[in-house]
Structure formats: C-alpha cells, structure tokens
Write a protein that holds these residues in place. Structure first.
Motif, PDB file in Angstrom:
ATOM      1  N   LEU A 111     -27.479   0.827  24.676  1.00  0.00           N
ATOM      2  CA  LEU A 111     -27.920  -0.587  25.224  1.00  0.00           C
ATOM      3  C   LEU A 111     -27.002  -1.463  24.049  1.00  0.00           C
ATOM      4  CD1 LEU A 111     -29.209  -0.535  27.788  1.00  0.00           C
ATOM      5  CD2 LEU A 111     -30.959  -1.728  26.779  1.00  0.00           C
ATOM      6  N   GLU A 112     -26.507  -2.656  25.446  1.00  0.00           N
ATOM      7  CA  GLU A 112     -26.667  -3.763  24.589  1.00  0.00           C
ATOM      8  C   GLU A 112     -26.741  -4.812  26.208  1.00  0.00           C
ATOM      9  OE1 GLU A 112     -22.198  -3.698  24.894  1.00  0.00           O
ATOM     10  OE2 GLU A 112     -21.906  -2.327  22.969  1.00  0.00           O
ATOM     11  N   PRO A 113     -28.596  -5.116  25.678  1.00  0.00           N
ATOM     12  CA  PRO A 113     -29.130  -6.099  26.921  1.00  0.00           C
ATOM     13  C   PRO A 113     -27.879  -7.699  26.981  1.00  0.00           C
ATOM     14  CG  PRO A 113     -30.266  -5.810  25.099  1.00  0.00           C
ATOM     15  CD  PRO A 113     -29.037  -4.598  25.333  1.00  0.00           C
ATOM     16  N   THR A 114     -28.088  -8.004  28.481  1.00  0.00           N
ATOM     17  CA  THR A 114     -27.812  -9.717  27.901  1.00  0.00           C
ATOM     18  C   THR A 114     -28.633 -10.648  28.755  1.00  0.00           C
ATOM     19  OG1 THR A 114     -26.049  -9.319  29.677  1.00  0.00           O
ATOM     20  CG2 THR A 114     -25.312  -9.160  27.667  1.00  0.00           C
ATOM     21  N   ALA A 155     -24.470 -17.788  17.971  1.00  0.00           N
ATOM     22  CA  ALA A 155     -23.084 -17.626  18.243  1.00  0.00           C
ATOM     23  C   ALA A 155     -22.659 -16.181  18.339  1.00  0.00           C
ATOM     24  CB  ALA A 155     -21.796 -18.549  16.698  1.00  0.00           C
ATOM     25  N   PRO A 156     -23.006 -15.463  17.001  1.00  0.00           N
ATOM     26  CA  PRO A 156     -22.755 -14.055  17.043  1.00  0.00           C
ATOM     27  C   PRO A 156     -23.011 -13.180  18.636  1.00  0.00           C
ATOM     28  CG  PRO A 156     -23.517 -14.375  15.123  1.00  0.00           C
ATOM     29  CD  PRO A 156     -23.919 -15.163  16.184  1.00  0.00           C
ATOM     30  N   PHE A 157     -23.749 -13.101  19.128  1.00  0.00           N
ATOM     31  CA  PHE A 157     -23.774 -12.676  20.981  1.00  0.00           C
ATOM     32  C   PHE A 157     -23.627 -13.137  21.584  1.00  0.00           C
ATOM     33  CE2 PHE A 157     -27.400 -11.936  16.763  1.00  0.00           C
ATOM     34  CZ  PHE A 157     -26.626 -10.956  16.113  1.00  0.00           C
ATOM     35  N   THR A 158     -23.123 -14.410  21.551  1.00  0.00           N
ATOM     36  CA  THR A 158     -22.876 -15.109  22.753  1.00  0.00           C
ATOM     37  C   THR A 158     -21.106 -16.065  22.985  1.00  0.00           C
ATOM     38  OG1 THR A 158     -25.398 -16.372  22.556  1.00  0.00           O
ATOM     39  CG2 THR A 158     -23.649 -17.884  23.671  1.00  0.00           C
ATOM     40  N   SER A 159     -21.511 -15.577  24.623  1.00  0.00           N
ATOM     41  CA  SER A 159     -20.305 -15.639  25.351  1.00  0.00           C
ATOM     42  C   SER A 159     -20.029 -17.406  26.478  1.00  0.00           C
ATOM     43  CB  SER A 159     -19.258 -14.823  25.730  1.00  0.00           C
ATOM     44  OG  SER A 159     -20.206 -14.093  26.441  1.00  0.00           O
ATOM     45  N   VAL A 160     -19.275 -17.643  26.490  1.00  0.00           N
ATOM     46  CA  VAL A 160     -18.967 -19.126  27.042  1.00  0.00           C
ATOM     47  C   VAL A 160     -18.444 -18.307  28.526  1.00  0.00           C
ATOM     48  CG1 VAL A 160     -19.103 -21.013  27.639  1.00  0.00           C
ATOM     49  CG2 VAL A 160     -19.948 -20.278  25.973  1.00  0.00           C
ATOM     50  N   ASP A 161     -18.532 -19.199  29.362  1.00  0.00           N
ATOM     51  CA  ASP A 161     -17.646 -18.547  30.569  1.00  0.00           C
ATOM     52  C   ASP A 161     -17.871 -20.432  31.494  1.00  0.00           C
ATOM     53  OD1 ASP A 161     -15.614 -17.625  32.465  1.00  0.00           O
ATOM     54  OD2 ASP A 161     -17.438 -17.834  33.911  1.00  0.00           O
ATOM     55  N   VAL A 162     -17.018 -20.891  32.086  1.00  0.00           N
ATOM     56  CA  VAL A 162     -16.654 -22.073  32.277  1.00  0.00           C
ATOM     57  C   VAL A 162     -15.729 -21.717  33.536  1.00  0.00           C
ATOM     58  CG1 VAL A 162     -16.055 -24.522  32.878  1.00  0.00           C
ATOM     59  CG2 VAL A 162     -17.065 -23.473  30.551  1.00  0.00           C
ATOM     60  N   GLN A 166     -20.006 -24.009  37.327  1.00  0.00           N
ATOM     61  CA  GLN A 166     -21.086 -23.616  36.660  1.00  0.00           C
ATOM     62  C   GLN A 166     -20.348 -22.984  35.071  1.00  0.00           C
ATOM     63  OE1 GLN A 166     -22.585 -20.689  39.294  1.00  0.00           O
ATOM     64  NE2 GLN A 166     -21.925 -19.325  37.626  1.00  0.00           N
ATOM     65  N   THR A 167     -21.144 -23.351  34.634  1.00  0.00           N
ATOM     66  CA  THR A 167     -20.505 -22.503  33.147  1.00  0.00           C
ATOM     67  C   THR A 167     -21.919 -21.864  32.511  1.00  0.00           C
ATOM     68  OG1 THR A 167     -20.053 -24.330  32.159  1.00  0.00           O
ATOM     69  CG2 THR A 167     -20.775 -23.344  30.407  1.00  0.00           C
ATOM     70  N   THR A 168     -21.496 -21.306  32.187  1.00  0.00           N
ATOM     71  CA  THR A 168     -22.606 -19.136  31.945  1.00  0.00           C
ATOM     72  C   THR A 168     -22.246 -19.028  30.076  1.00  0.00           C
ATOM     73  OG1 THR A 168     -21.991 -18.620  34.400  1.00  0.00           O
ATOM     74  CG2 THR A 168     -23.172 -16.764  32.313  1.00  0.00           C
ATOM     75  N   PHE A 169     -23.684 -19.072  30.025  1.00  0.00           N
ATOM     76  CA  PHE A 169     -23.736 -18.708  28.531  1.00  0.00           C
ATOM     77  C   PHE A 169     -24.619 -16.576  28.661  1.00  0.00           C
ATOM     78  CE2 PHE A 169     -24.405 -23.691  28.444  1.00  0.00           C
ATOM     79  CZ  PHE A 169     -23.534 -23.272  27.508  1.00  0.00           C
ATOM     80  N   ARG A 170     -23.677 -16.316  28.248  1.00  0.00           N
ATOM     81  CA  ARG A 170     -24.010 -15.000  28.301  1.00  0.00           C
ATOM     82  C   ARG A 170     -25.112 -14.605  26.446  1.00  0.00           C
ATOM     83  NH1 ARG A 170     -21.445 -10.864  31.650  1.00  0.00           N
ATOM     84  NH2 ARG A 170     -22.471 -11.959  33.192  1.00  0.00           N
ATOM     85  N   LEU A 171     -26.491 -14.341  26.567  1.00  0.00           N
ATOM     86  CA  LEU A 171     -26.808 -14.395  25.468  1.00  0.00           C
ATOM     87  C   LEU A 171     -26.828 -12.808  24.856  1.00  0.00           C
ATOM     88  CD1 LEU A 171     -30.256 -16.080  26.233  1.00  0.00           C
ATOM     89  CD2 LEU A 171     -27.970 -17.457  24.873  1.00  0.00           C
ATOM     90  N   PHE A 172     -26.571 -12.255  23.750  1.00  0.00           N
ATOM     91  CA  PHE A 172     -26.834 -11.265  23.452  1.00  0.00           C
ATOM     92  C   PHE A 172     -25.450 -10.609  23.455  1.00  0.00           C
ATOM     93  CE2 PHE A 172     -31.136 -12.517  24.337  1.00  0.00           C
ATOM     94  CZ  PHE A 172     -31.279 -12.984  23.722  1.00  0.00           C
TER      95      PHE A 172
END
Length: 218
Positions: A111-114, A155-162, A166-172
């Motif tokens: 699993l790769e939960p976010t 940082a190793p588990f987070t991506s950012v989309d603007v 809106q800005t979305t931080f995808r954790l994990f």
C-alpha cells in the motif's frame, strides 16, 4: 485553548484571545477543515475513497488528539492527528501557529497511502525546493488568512501541486510497510486579519524554525 463538547464528536475550536478557529474533524465523507468558511484549510482523501471516521478525541494540556482507526474492508489505512500551538520566536502580533502532526499506518500489504492538504486561494509562494529546504504557501480568506508550511523532514514523502487557485500537499505517497507508522508535521499559520497574506520574510523565518526542530515521536 481547545474547546470541545462531549456530545459533538469531531467539532472543536482553538480559541486565542478574541479569535476562534473552528475545526470540523468528523472524517468519513467530510474533509477535515480548519477555519470555518469556504477558505478553510482541508485534509482530504487523495482519491475517491472516504477518510476513516473519527472514533476518539480528547484534549491533553494544549493538545487536541484525534483518532481515525482503520476499519477492515472499509478503509485502506488509519491515522491520528495531534494539533498543538507553537510558540514561535518570530511570531507576528496577530499570527498564531498550530502544528498538525499526522501519523498514518495500515494493516494491509503493498500500500502507498496518501492524504492531501488542500490550501484554497493560495498564492503558490514556494519559498524553497521541497526536496531540499521545505515549502510554504499562503492564502487569504474571508474570515482569516494564513499559510501552510512543510519542512525537509516531510520532503521524501511529499509532492506539491499548484492549480485551480489552490495548492495541494500530497503527504506520504511511498510504500508503507504493514505495521509501520509514518509521520508528517505541517505547521498551520493562522492570521486573524482577513484578506491579508503573511509576509514572505515571516514565513521564511518560520520555515527555518520548523526545519531546525525534530519530528515528534508521538
């Protein structure tokens, strides 16, 4: 201080002086919202599946603890939240900082939960590269303004989309071994003045404080 009501599971408010920021943390089909208007900061599922439902909440000192356990056959993962105020040495006169410690785990394999943190009406102010120094983005709402910060610990588990205002931080978002607990620790800056974003120097100094502090173990 945190205000809760025994018969209203999932509803709370952080009260500081004359200001109050409402929290809706019921989970399930509801996103977790801090703010109380259409410009609330939200924690949401990254896909069409609902978040686990809140099962327990309690206040310990100045911390609000929330438990969203995994239900077999319903949720792929469970998580806990702990909100606590941060006494910053760089705090502006009307700004307050809340740490949101997110702890996620699963009983499933492969699993790769976010979980997404969605910041509406963000100005997309990336202060530094996510992989190197951290990131902060500010927003402006009708009732209050503020910012969300993530340090290099995440940082190793987070991506950012603007996109789409809106800005979305995808954790994990990476493989999570069964039984392992993974944590992220965004700081939420709450500004009592509406329609006024936090200054970039202020966010930069907060980001340095966040980077210098260790990730809590609990």
């Amino acid at each position: 201080m945190w205000l809760t009501a025994p018969n209203r599971l999932g509803f709370a408010a952080w009260v500081d002086g004359a200001m109050a920021w409402r929290l809706d943390a019921r989970g399930g089909e509801h996103s977790i919202q801090l703010g109380g208007d259409s410009h609330s900061v939200q924690l949401t599922s990254s896909d069409e599946n609902a978040l686990p439902l809140l099962q327990e909440q309690f206040v310990r000192g100045d911390e609000l603890h929330l438990a969203f356990p995994q239900v077999e056959g319903v949720n792929d993962f469970g998580f806990n939240l702990v909100f606590r105020p941060i006494a910053s040495s760089e705090s502006e006169s009307t700004a307050r900082v809340l740490e949101c410690l997110v702890s996620i785990q699963t009983t499933l394999l492969d699993l790769e939960p976010t979980i997404d943190i969605v910041v509406p009406e963000a100005d997309g102010s990336r202060l530094a590269d996510v992989e190197a120094e951290g990131v902060a983005t500010s927003f402006s709402g009708n009732l209050f303004s503020g910012a969300v910060l993530l340090g290099r610990h995440d940082a190793p588990f987070t991506s950012v989309d603007v996109s789409n205002k809106q800005t979305t931080f995808r954790l994990f978002g990476e493989f999570l071994e069964k039984g392992v607990i993974r944590r992220a620790r965004p700081w939420l800056v709450l500004e009592s003045r509406a329609n006024q974003t936090c200054s970039e120097p202020f966010l930069q100094s907060l980001l340095k404080e966040l980077q210098a502090s260790p990730l809590p173990l609990t």
